[in-house]
Design an enzyme around this catalytic site. Structure first.
Site, PDB file in Angstrom:
ATOM      1  CE1 TYR A  17     -17.075 -29.873   3.594  1.00 25.72           C
ATOM      2  CE2 TYR A  17     -17.115 -28.871   5.574  1.00 25.72           C
ATOM      3  CZ  TYR A  17     -16.373 -29.222   4.282  1.00 25.72           C
ATOM      4  OH  TYR A  17     -17.168 -27.873   3.172  1.00 25.72           O
ATOM      5  CD  GLU A  39     -21.752 -26.026  -0.165  1.00 24.91           C
ATOM      6  OE1 GLU A  39     -23.198 -25.687   0.535  1.00 24.91           O
ATOM      7  OE2 GLU A  39     -20.025 -26.506   0.555  1.00 24.91           O
ATOM      8  CD1 TRP A  47     -20.776 -28.883   5.836  1.00 22.70           C
ATOM      9  CD2 TRP A  47     -22.261 -28.424   4.240  1.00 22.70           C
ATOM     10  NE1 TRP A  47     -20.303 -29.484   4.639  1.00 22.70           N
ATOM     11  CE2 TRP A  47     -20.487 -29.715   3.615  1.00 22.70           C
ATOM     12  CE3 TRP A  47     -22.711 -28.502   2.998  1.00 22.70           C
ATOM     13  CZ2 TRP A  47     -20.590 -29.795   2.543  1.00 22.70           C
ATOM     14  CZ3 TRP A  47     -23.078 -29.288   1.641  1.00 22.70           C
ATOM     15  CH2 TRP A  47     -22.100 -29.592   1.563  1.00 22.70           C
TER      16      TRP A  47
END
Length: 186
Positions: A17, A39, A47
């Site tokens: 990522y 998000e 995350w």
């Protein structure tokens, strides 16, 4: 071995990522919507939790097709609440549906969500020159403004911290620290 930003753990998913997506400018509405949804679900969580469930989110939310999501009936909402592969938060699931509707309202008004969101940074990524974790902010004046504007338009789970993380994810700000191999000098 390449130097990465401080937040990248040993997870291969995190590395991929970071290396391939984070901080890379995104201009297409479909990907912008995907990151907006991810998000908003990330709010209050790590995350990596979201990254680990990303494919489940993709399946559960019809490949993040905002046109479909905006029309989800109550039965789809109820089935999402039962889906153990995603974050089963009633308010966040409901917000994904309403945010899809407001996303399309912005598209009607501005021609695309991309034009709307990128106008906040004059259509150019902000390249920061942070040296350490302590310098990287959780919010900015711009994320404050975007958050207020989106909330005024009816969006949910779009606080300034969420919007700053969104800006980082879609490359509106490039917060790779200067010791990271992904850092780009102007």
């Amino acid at each position: 071995m390449e130097n990465r930003c401080f937040w990248v753990t040993g997870s291969e998913l995190y590395k991929k990522y970071h290396d391939d997506e984070w901080g890379v400018p995104v201009y297409d509405d479909e990907t912008l919507f995907e990151f907006l949804i991810l998000e908003t679900f990330q709010a209050g969580l790590s995350w990596i939790t979201i990254l680990n469930k990303r494919e489940n989110f993709r399946k559960a939310f019809d490949n993040f097709d905002y046109k479909k999501i905006a029309k989800y009936p109550e039965s789809k909402y109820e089935s999402l609440l039962q889906d153990a592969g995603i974050i089963r938060n009633k308010l966040k699931i409901r917000s994904a549906i309403t945010n899809a509707q407001f996303f399309m309202e912005i598209q009607k008004e501005f021609g695309s969500f991309s034009k709307f969101i990128w106008s906040y940074v004059n259509n150019q990524p902000i390249i920061n020159k942070f040296r350490s974790r302590d310098e990287v902010p959780a919010t900015s004046k711009i994320s404050d403004i975007i958050s207020k504007d989106l909330k005024k338009r009816g969006f949910k789970f779009v606080g300034s911290t969420v919007m700053y993380a969104f800006m980082q994810a879609v490359g509106m700000v490039n917060d790779h620290t200067i010791n990271c191999f992904k850092y780009i000098e102007e």
